[in-house]
Write a protein that holds these residues in place. Structure first.
Motif, mmCIF file in Angstrom:
data_model
loop_
_atom_site.group_PDB
_atom_site.id
_atom_site.type_symbol
_atom_site.label_atom_id
_atom_site.label_comp_id
_atom_site.label_asym_id
_atom_site.label_seq_id
_atom_site.Cartn_x
_atom_site.Cartn_y
_atom_site.Cartn_z
ATOM 1 N N SER A 235 -42.169 -59.906 -88.482
ATOM 2 C CA SER A 235 -43.848 -59.720 -88.310
ATOM 3 C C SER A 235 -44.191 -61.181 -88.179
ATOM 4 O O SER A 235 -45.486 -61.203 -87.034
ATOM 5 N N PHE A 236 -44.593 -62.369 -88.907
ATOM 6 C CA PHE A 236 -45.428 -63.316 -88.770
ATOM 7 C C PHE A 236 -44.943 -64.048 -86.992
ATOM 8 O O PHE A 236 -46.259 -64.110 -86.634
ATOM 9 N N LEU A 237 -43.459 -63.944 -86.772
ATOM 10 C CA LEU A 237 -43.450 -64.631 -85.354
ATOM 11 C C LEU A 237 -43.517 -63.787 -84.603
ATOM 12 O O LEU A 237 -44.097 -63.554 -83.015
ATOM 13 N N LYS A 238 -43.746 -62.014 -84.587
ATOM 14 C CA LYS A 238 -44.002 -61.212 -83.708
ATOM 15 C C LYS A 238 -45.140 -61.192 -83.196
ATOM 16 O O LYS A 238 -45.976 -60.570 -81.914
ATOM 17 N N ASN A 239 -46.578 -62.174 -83.816
ATOM 18 C CA ASN A 239 -48.024 -61.813 -83.985
ATOM 19 C C ASN A 239 -48.400 -63.572 -83.124
ATOM 20 O O ASN A 239 -49.276 -63.587 -83.521
ATOM 21 N N SER A 240 -47.144 -64.698 -83.614
ATOM 22 C CA SER A 240 -47.579 -65.770 -82.798
ATOM 23 C C SER A 240 -47.337 -65.473 -81.546
ATOM 24 O O SER A 240 -46.618 -65.332 -80.720
ATOM 25 N N PRO A 241 -47.531 -66.938 -80.595
ATOM 26 C CA PRO A 241 -47.528 -67.347 -79.751
ATOM 27 C C PRO A 241 -46.051 -67.739 -78.785
ATOM 28 O O PRO A 241 -45.170 -68.094 -79.801
ATOM 29 N N ASN A 242 -46.170 -67.374 -77.856
ATOM 30 C CA ASN A 242 -44.531 -67.977 -78.080
ATOM 31 C C ASN A 242 -44.422 -69.232 -77.940
ATOM 32 O O ASN A 242 -42.829 -69.128 -78.258
ATOM 33 N N GLU A 243 -45.191 -69.870 -77.910
ATOM 34 C CA GLU A 243 -44.587 -71.197 -77.846
ATOM 35 C C GLU A 243 -44.413 -71.758 -79.690
ATOM 36 O O GLU A 243 -43.544 -73.099 -79.097
ATOM 37 N N PHE A 244 -44.356 -70.765 -80.304
ATOM 38 C CA PHE A 244 -44.338 -71.297 -82.045
ATOM 39 C C PHE A 244 -43.183 -71.300 -82.468
ATOM 40 O O PHE A 244 -42.635 -70.854 -82.458
ATOM 41 N N SER A 245 -42.660 -72.705 -82.864
ATOM 42 C CA SER A 245 -41.244 -72.168 -84.337
ATOM 43 C C SER A 245 -41.523 -72.564 -85.008
ATOM 44 O O SER A 245 -42.577 -72.359 -85.505
ATOM 45 N N ILE A 246 -40.545 -72.375 -85.935
ATOM 46 C CA ILE A 246 -40.047 -72.396 -87.244
ATOM 47 C C ILE A 246 -39.314 -72.866 -87.902
ATOM 48 O O ILE A 246 -38.465 -72.709 -87.038
ATOM 49 N N THR A 247 -39.355 -74.080 -89.188
ATOM 50 C CA THR A 247 -38.272 -74.407 -89.967
ATOM 51 C C THR A 247 -37.449 -73.489 -91.128
ATOM 52 O O THR A 247 -38.519 -73.582 -92.344
ATOM 53 N N LEU A 248 -36.302 -72.935 -90.629
ATOM 54 C CA LEU A 248 -35.756 -72.545 -91.803
ATOM 55 C C LEU A 248 -35.090 -73.723 -92.577
ATOM 56 O O LEU A 248 -34.332 -72.719 -93.347
ATOM 57 N N SER A 249 -33.835 -74.510 -92.223
ATOM 58 C CA SER A 249 -33.144 -75.155 -92.797
ATOM 59 C C SER A 249 -33.252 -75.410 -94.141
ATOM 60 O O SER A 249 -34.932 -76.078 -94.393
ATOM 61 N N GLY A 250 -32.274 -75.261 -95.411
ATOM 62 C CA GLY A 250 -32.462 -75.986 -96.330
ATOM 63 C C GLY A 250 -33.237 -74.506 -97.502
ATOM 64 O O GLY A 250 -33.415 -75.067 -98.321
ATOM 65 N N THR A 251 -32.902 -73.266 -96.750
ATOM 66 C CA THR A 251 -33.518 -72.383 -97.918
ATOM 67 C C THR A 251 -32.457 -71.429 -97.803
ATOM 68 O O THR A 251 -31.515 -71.795 -97.793
#
Length: 93
Positions: free
Chosen positions: A66-82
């Motif tokens: 949901s957060f990413l859906k409402n974020s700009p297309n250029e937005f990125s997220i790091t999930l490694s180590g979770t």
């Protein structure tokens, strides 16, 4: 909004008279979501969030989507180590 418009009109007259113009207040950036609702964009420069090595698991998948859906297309997220599974990460992307 009316005050801002009044300043803009006043500035047109001042500019024509070659006098210093008054500062025009900035308006918050707003954006319409797919569901039709409007939101204020608080920090348009925010482009990446690092959630690496946090206690995030598959239960967080829907919130992140949901957060990413409402974020700009250029937005990125790091999930490694979770604790999030590879399947959930692939579903998010």
């Amino acid at each position: 909004m009316k005050e801002r418009d009044a300043i803009i009109e006043k500035n047109k007259k001042l500019k024509a008279a070659k006098k210093p113009e008054e500062a025009v207040p900035l308006i918050d950036d707003i954006e319409q979501l797919e569901d039709g609702s409007w939101v204020v964009v608080k920090n348009g420069q925010f482009r990446h969030i690092n959630l690496c090595m946090n206690l995030i698991d598959d239960d967080s998948k829907d919130v992140i989507k949901s957060f990413l859906k409402n974020s700009p297309n250029e937005f990125s997220i790091t999930l490694s180590g979770t604790k999030m599974s590879r399947e959930s990460i692939e579903e998010i992307w």
